[in-house]
Design a protein around this motif. Sequence first.
Motif, PDB file in Angstrom:
ATOM      1  N   LEU A 132     -38.284  34.801 -29.048  1.00 44.14           N
ATOM      2  CA  LEU A 132     -39.216  35.511 -29.926  1.00 44.14           C
ATOM      3  C   LEU A 132     -38.653  35.646 -31.338  1.00 44.14           C
ATOM      4  CD1 LEU A 132     -41.835  37.232 -30.226  1.00 44.14           C
ATOM      5  CD2 LEU A 132     -40.462  39.219 -29.522  1.00 44.14           C
ATOM      6  N   ALA A 133     -37.354  35.926 -31.453  1.00 42.99           N
ATOM      7  CA  ALA A 133     -36.742  36.092 -32.770  1.00 42.99           C
ATOM      8  C   ALA A 133     -36.808  34.816 -33.607  1.00 42.99           C
ATOM      9  CB  ALA A 133     -35.290  36.533 -32.621  1.00 42.99           C
ATOM     10  N   ALA A 134     -36.857  33.664 -32.931  1.00 42.49           N
ATOM     11  CA  ALA A 134     -36.889  32.394 -33.655  1.00 42.49           C
ATOM     12  C   ALA A 134     -38.229  32.144 -34.335  1.00 42.49           C
ATOM     13  CB  ALA A 134     -36.562  31.247 -32.704  1.00 42.49           C
ATOM     14  N   VAL A 135     -39.273  32.885 -33.912  1.00 43.64           N
ATOM     15  CA  VAL A 135     -40.598  32.671 -34.515  1.00 43.64           C
ATOM     16  C   VAL A 135     -41.162  33.927 -35.188  1.00 43.64           C
ATOM     17  CG1 VAL A 135     -41.236  30.802 -32.942  1.00 43.64           C
ATOM     18  CG2 VAL A 135     -41.757  33.161 -32.306  1.00 43.64           C
ATOM     19  N   ALA A 136     -40.636  35.109 -34.866  1.00 41.09           N
ATOM     20  CA  ALA A 136     -41.293  36.323 -35.343  1.00 41.09           C
ATOM     21  C   ALA A 136     -40.382  37.319 -36.051  1.00 41.09           C
ATOM     22  CB  ALA A 136     -41.974  37.031 -34.164  1.00 41.09           C
ATOM     23  N   SER A 137     -39.095  37.026 -36.190  1.00 42.22           N
ATOM     24  CA  SER A 137     -38.201  37.946 -36.890  1.00 42.22           C
ATOM     25  C   SER A 137     -38.341  37.801 -38.402  1.00 42.22           C
ATOM     26  CB  SER A 137     -36.752  37.662 -36.497  1.00 42.22           C
ATOM     27  OG  SER A 137     -36.362  36.375 -36.961  1.00 42.22           O
TER      28      SER A 137
ATOM     29  N   GLU B  82     -40.199  24.933 -29.702  1.00 32.99           N
ATOM     30  CA  GLU B  82     -39.417  23.992 -30.509  1.00 32.99           C
ATOM     31  C   GLU B  82     -38.484  24.689 -31.501  1.00 32.99           C
ATOM     32  OE1 GLU B  82     -39.620  20.793 -29.777  1.00 32.99           O
ATOM     33  OE2 GLU B  82     -41.091  21.353 -28.250  1.00 32.99           O
ATOM     34  N   ALA B  83     -38.485  26.011 -31.497  1.00 29.34           N
ATOM     35  CA  ALA B  83     -37.713  26.770 -32.488  1.00 29.34           C
ATOM     36  C   ALA B  83     -36.326  27.115 -31.943  1.00 29.34           C
ATOM     37  CB  ALA B  83     -38.460  28.039 -32.869  1.00 29.34           C
ATOM     38  N   LEU B  84     -35.303  26.755 -32.696  1.00 33.43           N
ATOM     39  CA  LEU B  84     -33.922  27.041 -32.299  1.00 33.43           C
ATOM     40  C   LEU B  84     -33.525  28.429 -32.781  1.00 33.43           C
ATOM     41  CD1 LEU B  84     -31.183  26.155 -31.119  1.00 33.43           C
ATOM     42  CD2 LEU B  84     -30.644  25.196 -33.382  1.00 33.43           C
ATOM     43  N   CYS B  85     -33.085  29.262 -31.850  1.00 34.91           N
ATOM     44  CA  CYS B  85     -32.667  30.626 -32.171  1.00 34.91           C
ATOM     45  C   CYS B  85     -31.183  30.639 -32.526  1.00 34.91           C
ATOM     46  CB  CYS B  85     -32.938  31.537 -30.968  1.00 34.91           C
ATOM     47  SG  CYS B  85     -32.523  33.277 -31.249  1.00 34.91           S
ATOM     48  N   ARG B  86     -30.756  31.680 -33.209  1.00 36.89           N
ATOM     49  CA  ARG B  86     -29.341  31.795 -33.567  1.00 36.89           C
ATOM     50  C   ARG B  86     -28.453  31.993 -32.341  1.00 36.89           C
ATOM     51  NH1 ARG B  86     -28.444  35.483 -38.857  1.00 36.89           N
ATOM     52  NH2 ARG B  86     -26.321  34.751 -38.446  1.00 36.89           N
ATOM     53  N   CYS B  87     -29.056  32.358 -31.213  1.00 38.14           N
ATOM     54  CA  CYS B  87     -28.270  32.507 -29.989  1.00 38.14           C
ATOM     55  C   CYS B  87     -27.957  31.157 -29.356  1.00 38.14           C
ATOM     56  CB  CYS B  87     -29.014  33.391 -28.979  1.00 38.14           C
ATOM     57  SG  CYS B  87     -30.423  32.600 -28.177  1.00 38.14           S
ATOM     58  N   GLY B  88     -28.582  30.084 -29.881  1.00 35.27           N
ATOM     59  CA  GLY B  88     -28.343  28.747 -29.359  1.00 35.27           C
ATOM     60  C   GLY B  88     -29.424  28.233 -28.431  1.00 35.27           C
ATOM     61  N   SER B  89     -30.375  29.085 -28.079  1.00 36.58           N
ATOM     62  CA  SER B  89     -31.460  28.685 -27.193  1.00 36.58           C
ATOM     63  C   SER B  89     -32.720  28.374 -27.987  1.00 36.58           C
ATOM     64  CB  SER B  89     -31.751  29.797 -26.182  1.00 36.58           C
ATOM     65  OG  SER B  89     -30.624  30.066 -25.376  1.00 36.58           O
TER      66      SER B  89
ATOM     67  N   LEU C  21     -35.342  42.363 -26.980  1.00 39.93           N
ATOM     68  CA  LEU C  21     -36.638  41.682 -27.006  1.00 39.93           C
ATOM     69  C   LEU C  21     -36.599  40.347 -27.722  1.00 39.93           C
ATOM     70  CD1 LEU C  21     -39.278  44.418 -27.900  1.00 39.93           C
ATOM     71  CD2 LEU C  21     -38.734  43.480 -25.670  1.00 39.93           C
ATOM     72  N   GLY C  22     -35.753  40.247 -28.711  1.00 37.84           N
ATOM     73  CA  GLY C  22     -35.743  39.044 -29.540  1.00 37.84           C
ATOM     74  C   GLY C  22     -35.430  37.777 -28.781  1.00 37.84           C
ATOM     75  N   HIS C  23     -34.874  37.905 -27.583  1.00 39.56           N
ATOM     76  CA  HIS C  23     -34.484  36.704 -26.843  1.00 39.56           C
ATOM     77  C   HIS C  23     -35.307  36.479 -25.582  1.00 39.56           C
ATOM     78  CE1 HIS C  23     -31.381  36.136 -29.757  1.00 39.56           C
ATOM     79  NE2 HIS C  23     -31.123  37.422 -29.650  1.00 39.56           N
ATOM     80  N   ILE C  24     -36.503  37.100 -25.581  1.00 41.61           N
ATOM     81  CA  ILE C  24     -37.507  36.746 -24.581  1.00 41.61           C
ATOM     82  C   ILE C  24     -38.147  35.435 -25.030  1.00 41.61           C
ATOM     83  CG2 ILE C  24     -39.757  37.404 -23.640  1.00 41.61           C
ATOM     84  CD1 ILE C  24     -38.854  40.305 -23.782  1.00 41.61           C
ATOM     85  N   ARG C  25     -38.294  34.499 -24.099  1.00 45.46           N
ATOM     86  CA  ARG C  25     -38.873  33.194 -24.443  1.00 45.46           C
ATOM     87  C   ARG C  25     -40.393  33.308 -24.570  1.00 45.46           C
ATOM     88  NH1 ARG C  25     -34.754  29.622 -22.800  1.00 45.46           N
ATOM     89  NH2 ARG C  25     -32.836  30.775 -23.196  1.00 45.46           N
ATOM     90  N   VAL C  26     -40.919  32.705 -25.606  1.00 39.90           N
ATOM     91  CA  VAL C  26     -42.367  32.718 -25.844  1.00 39.90           C
ATOM     92  C   VAL C  26     -42.853  31.291 -26.072  1.00 39.90           C
ATOM     93  CG1 VAL C  26     -42.398  35.063 -26.765  1.00 39.90           C
ATOM     94  CG2 VAL C  26     -41.994  33.147 -28.316  1.00 39.90           C
ATOM     95  N   PRO C  27     -44.059  30.962 -25.617  1.00 46.73           N
ATOM     96  CA  PRO C  27     -44.571  29.591 -25.758  1.00 46.73           C
ATOM     97  C   PRO C  27     -44.594  29.095 -27.194  1.00 46.73           C
ATOM     98  CG  PRO C  27     -45.933  30.860 -24.240  1.00 46.73           C
ATOM     99  CD  PRO C  27     -44.984  31.825 -24.855  1.00 46.73           C
TER     100      PRO C  27
END
Length: 399
Positions: free
Chosen positions: A265-270, A254-261, A244-250
């Motif tokens: 979701l993980a970039a804003v809510a983890s 602008e948030a960079l995730c640790r996966c590089g994308s 779930l953490g790598h589903i894209r959310v609006p």
Amino acid sequence: MAGRQTGAGDLLELVRSGRAVTRGALQQATGLSRATVGQRLDRLFRAGWLREGAGGPVDSPLGGRPSITLEFDDAHAVVLAADLDTRHARAAVLSLTGEILAEHSGTLVVEDGPDAVLGELGRWFAELLEKAGHRASEVCGIGLAVPGPVDRESGRVVQPPIMPGWDGYDIRGRLAGSFTEHTGAGRVPVLVDNDANLMAYGEQRTAYPDCAAFVLVKVSTGIGAGVVVDGSVYRGIDGGAGDLGHIRVPAGAEALCRCGSYGCLAAVASGGAVARRLAATGVPATSGADVRDLLASGHPGAAALAREAGRHVGDVLATVVTLLNPGVLMIAGDLAGTPFLTGVRELLYQRALPRSTARLDVVTSRLGERAGLVGAGALVVEHLYAPERVEERLLAMGV
């Protein structure tokens, strides 16, 4: 079972599940003769896997003496289990029925690499066995929960966003070797799975065994989900289900995730994302564990951000709930407290169809930090005592 070859493993499965616990009941369930049932049970007794219990109900409608019940002998072996997080780990010795006999937790950093981490786990296991009063020769298998997607066939993690250096590594071989190195015992089977999968498996089997569709969402440094359908973990084609953490959310555009994308979701809510936002305001926080401690102390800023994170996750979970129609949705991990749960419920019930949530229970973890250990132990037991594997093991033992 009548109509196909029924082996000793099938009889053991019937006893373990409670569906048939006397010789007469096994004859009725399988269609086998009394002599054949006796021969196959004898192999299980000689292996030390079955024992006789107290007298049970009378098998014959004509009456007579109560039948002796049969029981799975959970004292003949133990299981080792470990649950890795990004900067912390837990390990334990468990009975074959899931009771934790000895436990240890401490700092283990996955970024240090698999060789160092798995080597240290071997040392932990040796110390735990001594603490529990069990010999290494009693260990029948090892279960390991890791914070990344796992290919079930190979036991290797596949492109894990928060486990640098682990991609494709032979975890099974290294951990089995480390166990042997530190205990002097022979190599034992090692099973590896995603931590959210094993948490879900442990929680469902322990607290919700009758729930046919169970979803657990772990929100710690990252975000992942485990799904249990009809008692089995659903892993997808190659272990990627529940990411779930790598589903894209609006909100994360602008948030960079640790996966590089960008936009995950993980970039804003983890827990990691909440920690970064707190740190930007001068609050010392670097991980989900730090956020958990701040929430426990009643920090208002942490509570507000956790609730906001819960709303983002709840928005995504509305789709999950509509698709899977689970009976239980469990929130676990560092952020699994009242503020986050409140946020989840706000968006989930707002966005999901009323029919999808009418019979849904949204709850928090029952097993807490032990969920992954219990699930890892259960994974090993169910693997080793599956009917087809029982036959293989009995033959290898010469029984």
